[in-house]
Enzyme design. Structure first.
Site, PDB file in Angstrom:
ATOM      1  N   CYS A 288      55.519 -23.490 -97.129  1.00 11.55           N
ATOM      2  CA  CYS A 288      54.661 -22.313 -97.221  1.00 11.55           C
ATOM      3  C   CYS A 288      55.504 -21.153 -97.780  1.00 11.55           C
ATOM      4  O   CYS A 288      56.726 -21.263 -97.879  1.00 11.55           O
ATOM      5  CB  CYS A 288      54.101 -21.969 -95.844  1.00 11.55           C
ATOM      6  SG  CYS A 288      55.307 -21.190 -94.747  1.00 11.55           S
TER       7      CYS A 288
ATOM      8  N   GLU B 213      60.746 -26.179 -91.487  1.00 14.94           N
ATOM      9  CA  GLU B 213      61.874 -25.757 -92.328  1.00 14.94           C
ATOM     10  C   GLU B 213      62.671 -24.639 -91.660  1.00 14.94           C
ATOM     11  O   GLU B 213      63.904 -24.610 -91.725  1.00 14.94           O
ATOM     12  CB  GLU B 213      61.368 -25.282 -93.700  1.00 14.94           C
ATOM     13  CG  GLU B 213      60.582 -26.336 -94.479  1.00 14.94           C
ATOM     14  CD  GLU B 213      59.082 -26.244 -94.254  1.00 14.94           C
ATOM     15  OE1 GLU B 213      58.651 -25.937 -93.107  1.00 14.94           O
ATOM     16  OE2 GLU B 213      58.337 -26.469 -95.221  1.00 14.94           O
TER      17      GLU B 213
END
Ligand SMILES: [Zn+2]
Length: 163
Positions: A90, A62
């Site tokens: 996360c 990401e």
């Protein structure tokens, strides 16, 4: 994100792209994670996990996708964009997604799925809920007063660019 809405075939295609990136990245020696950023129905950036390849613990899919998208748009905001991640982000990536001002997040695997193959970020999620003094990482505030000069300087800087 809620599960109350049904994804469109186009959204499923974007997620399949993120999943395919994750699978292909394993063959390239990276972690099994991929992400795609879309603006106005067009893919503007892709990212794969490059932690071990780059010796960079922050090189999650990401993050890589956000960096590439911002380069592509020549902007520090991704307002108007959607991010498709092959796995639930996360805490670091989730925060980065907030900072990027993406409009929406889609994820495929859940964090329990990741934990089952030893990518367990639930520890960090738990740490974030704790008071600073109860966290496993020793954290100590120091020199607050002189540090405030940075904020005073910021406020006095007339051409500051807020983000
Ligand atoms: Zn991450």
């Amino acid at each position: 994100m809620t599960n109350s809405e049904t994804e469109t075939p186009q959204q499923q295609a974007f997620m399949q792209m993120a999943i395919d990136l994750a699978i292909a990245n394993v063959g390239n020696g990276g972690g099994p994670f991929g992400a795609v950023i879309v603006k106005a129905g067009t893919v503007i950036a892709k990212g794969v996990n490059q932690v071990t390849h780059n010796n960079d613990p922050t090189a999650h899919a990401e993050i890589m996708a956000i960096r590439a998208a911002c380069q592509e748009l020549n902007s520090f905001t991704l307002a108007g964009c959607e991010i498709y991640s092959s796995c639930e982000p996360c805490p670091m990536c989730l925060a980065a997604i907030y900072w990027s001002h993406c409009d929406r997040l889609f994820f495929a695997s859940g964090h329990h799925d990741a934990a089952a193959v030893d990518f367990d970020d639930s520890f960090i999620y738990e740490q974030l809920k704790l008071p600073i003094e109860n966290r496993s990482l020793p954290i100590q505030q120091m020199m607050r007063q002189p540090s405030l000069k940075a904020f005073q300087t910021w406020l006095a800087h007339e051409s500051r660019v807020s983000y």
